[in-house]
Design a protein around this motif. Sequence first.
Motif, short mmCIF file in Angstrom:
data_model
loop_
_atom_site.label_atom_id
_atom_site.label_comp_id
_atom_site.label_asym_id
_atom_site.label_seq_id
_atom_site.Cartn_x
_atom_site.Cartn_y
_atom_site.Cartn_z
N GLU A 1 15.92 4.16 17.33
CA GLU A 1 15.61 5.57 17.16
C GLU A 1 15.14 5.89 15.75
OE1 GLU A 1 15.51 7.08 19.77
OE2 GLU A 1 16.93 6.13 21.14
N ASP A 2 14.15 6.79 15.66
CA ASP A 2 13.66 7.23 14.35
C ASP A 2 14.22 8.60 13.97
OD1 ASP A 2 12.23 8.95 15.98
OD2 ASP A 2 10.30 7.99 15.64
N GLN A 3 15.18 9.10 14.75
CA GLN A 3 15.86 10.34 14.38
C GLN A 3 16.55 10.18 13.02
OE1 GLN A 3 16.38 13.57 15.63
NE2 GLN A 3 17.43 13.76 13.68
N VAL A 4 16.39 11.15 12.14
CA VAL A 4 17.06 11.12 10.84
C VAL A 4 18.54 11.44 11.05
CG1 VAL A 4 17.24 12.21 8.58
CG2 VAL A 4 14.98 11.74 9.56
N VAL A 5 19.40 10.50 10.62
CA VAL A 5 20.85 10.70 10.68
C VAL A 5 21.44 10.37 9.32
CG1 VAL A 5 21.00 10.25 13.16
CG2 VAL A 5 21.22 8.35 11.55
N SER A 6 22.69 10.71 9.15
CA SER A 6 23.35 10.54 7.85
C SER A 6 24.76 10.01 8.04
CB SER A 6 23.40 11.89 7.11
OG SER A 6 24.24 11.84 5.98
N MET B 1 7.23 -1.26 -10.83
CA MET B 1 7.01 -0.33 -9.73
C MET B 1 7.70 -0.86 -8.46
SD MET B 1 5.17 2.03 -11.10
CE MET B 1 4.38 2.90 -9.79
N PHE B 2 7.98 0.04 -7.52
CA PHE B 2 8.76 -0.35 -6.37
C PHE B 2 7.95 -0.32 -5.06
CE2 PHE B 2 11.39 2.22 -9.26
CZ PHE B 2 12.17 1.22 -9.74
N ASN B 3 6.60 -0.15 -5.12
CA ASN B 3 5.86 0.22 -3.93
C ASN B 3 5.89 -0.83 -2.83
OD1 ASN B 3 5.12 2.58 -5.16
ND2 ASN B 3 3.31 1.70 -6.11
N LYS B 4 6.31 -0.39 -1.64
CA LYS B 4 6.32 -1.22 -0.44
C LYS B 4 5.95 -0.29 0.71
CE LYS B 4 9.81 -4.27 -2.36
NZ LYS B 4 11.15 -4.80 -2.26
N SER B 5 6.02 -0.76 1.96
CA SER B 5 5.60 0.11 3.07
C SER B 5 6.55 0.04 4.23
CB SER B 5 4.20 -0.28 3.53
OG SER B 5 4.21 -1.59 4.05
N LEU B 6 6.53 1.10 5.02
CA LEU B 6 7.31 1.15 6.27
C LEU B 6 6.70 2.22 7.15
CD1 LEU B 6 9.82 0.17 7.86
CD2 LEU B 6 10.99 2.15 6.94
N ILE B 7 6.61 1.94 8.45
CA ILE B 7 6.09 2.92 9.40
C ILE B 7 7.26 3.70 9.96
CG2 ILE B 7 4.88 3.23 11.59
CD1 ILE B 7 3.35 0.67 10.97
N LEU B 8 7.20 5.02 9.83
CA LEU B 8 8.22 5.84 10.47
C LEU B 8 7.59 7.09 11.03
CD1 LEU B 8 9.07 8.42 8.49
CD2 LEU B 8 10.15 6.61 7.20
N ALA B 9 8.27 7.73 11.94
CA ALA B 9 7.73 8.91 12.59
C ALA B 9 8.25 10.17 11.92
CB ALA B 9 8.12 8.92 14.07
N ALA B 10 7.47 11.25 12.01
CA ALA B 10 7.92 12.54 11.51
C ALA B 10 9.05 13.05 12.40
CB ALA B 10 6.76 13.53 11.53
N VAL B 11 9.86 13.89 11.83
CA VAL B 11 11.02 14.39 12.56
C VAL B 11 10.77 15.83 12.96
CG1 VAL B 11 13.46 14.88 12.42
CG2 VAL B 11 12.52 12.89 11.27
N ALA B 12 11.01 16.16 14.21
CA ALA B 12 10.82 17.53 14.67
C ALA B 12 11.79 17.80 15.80
CB ALA B 12 9.38 17.74 15.14
#
Length: 511
Positions: free
Chosen positions: A353-358, A1-12
């Motif tokens: 920044e927690d903005q989702v970028v690509s 299994m790969f379970n780990k954790s990270l805190i991130l914010a929702a994107v809006a």
Amino acid sequence: MFNKSLILAAVAGASLAAAPALAAPTRPNIIVIIADDLGYGDTGAYGSPRVKTPNIDALAREGVRFTQGYVAHPVCAPSRAALLTGRYQTRFGYEFNPVGRDRTGGVSRDEVFLPQVLKGAGYSTGMVGKWHLGQPSGYHPLDRGFDSFFGIMTGATAFMTDFQAGDEEITPPGAEASFGLAEGVRAPPGATEAEKMALLRRAAPVYRGREVVEEGAYLTDAFTREAISFIDAAAGRPFFLYLAHAAPHTPLQAPARYITRNRDIPDKGQRVYAAMVTALDDGVGRIRAELKARDLERNTVIVFLSDNGCAGYIGTACTNGPLNGFKGLHLEGGVRVPYIISGPGRFRRGGVEDQVVSSLDILPTAAALAGATLPKGTDGENLVPYLSGPKPKDFARRLFWRSGPNYAVRDGAWKLWSVNRAEPGETESLSAGITPDGVQARVSAQGAYDMLYNLAEDPGESRNLAATRPEVVARLKAEITEWDRGNVPAQWTSMRQAVRRHEGQMLKIYP
């Protein structure tokens, strides 16, 4: 299994507005530095307690560091194809690693590459490093908009072939298949590691332009040297440099001068990997020093990222921590990467920044900076308005992934990964068979297994909500279906199908 954790914010938030073209005198030089299989957690800027990266960290302090930066595919060649075209690689069939097929083809010549866009705006364009997007005439870097090229055409080669006292290398179990001798090379029984590396370098040589050259320097150092030479030659004219490193991809090798600086790491695999990252970090520092010496620092934008997450087949040598998963998987550890953009005097400084970028955003952003015409059909966003001045509101973002019958989507906080179940009797394997070219992989009779995660509440992707939120699953699948209408069949099938156990299910992966 790969379970780990990270805190991130929702994107809006609202959509990002287009940026006006910049006047010619303000056009910056643009450098894209891409690492190969660098783990999300393997730089100081992203929390590594083990790997020291002072130069990458400084780049982050003086620019914008994204905590939710993604690539369009979790393996090398498709990811790089998407970056250089600003389009999902599934739009033109470059869906899987070519594994030798780039000797006979490559990315469709109908696609417009980033250097072609910038060359049309008067930029000098150079590439140093790993190509992996086609070798024949018409597909070579010099045919895709680059004025100069120094590097390797294939997915991997030896970083060094002449080993001295204090040099180290390691081949973790399963890693040899990754460079396997991946380009059609087969070492004779009983060959030493040095003999294998010499054979690999002969099969996957270093080129200057279209000619093979002998390169005695450690490959990462050679790439840095050539990048600086390009900057020196281009000074006085706006330039674009694509520095596509092969490190820290396998084979894991480093000379004594980098090993010594990591001697406090007792585990050999971790030590050699860290030494490879040290060489890469030194290169970032040398390039920035050269820009400063030539008074180009404030008129140069640097983008730093990895092509995908680090590889699980090298064991504990690397880490995507605190993310879940590895290269080849559409879990966060496979597709979320270190992602930094620095433009002193142009973009804000010290942003996290927690903005989702690509990686898809690099081409439209570069085109806006250069005042260049944006090709039709790009999938990325122009990030210039977001990077400039005070931080604007976050903007809504949806990102998609496809590998054969497997799909993923991120929409706001929701992430859906739908994966083919393995056939009865199939067991865990990194190489679970080959589907002939021309035969498209299909969902098995066992159907797909759906994994739904709320990344705002469960960034470690440990709680599958598919059973309790079927309406979200249905909505995201409809989004995938609509997006997929703009894609085409894969040019070839995956040569490295794998069966992995995840959440108690045997799943078929097509990396």
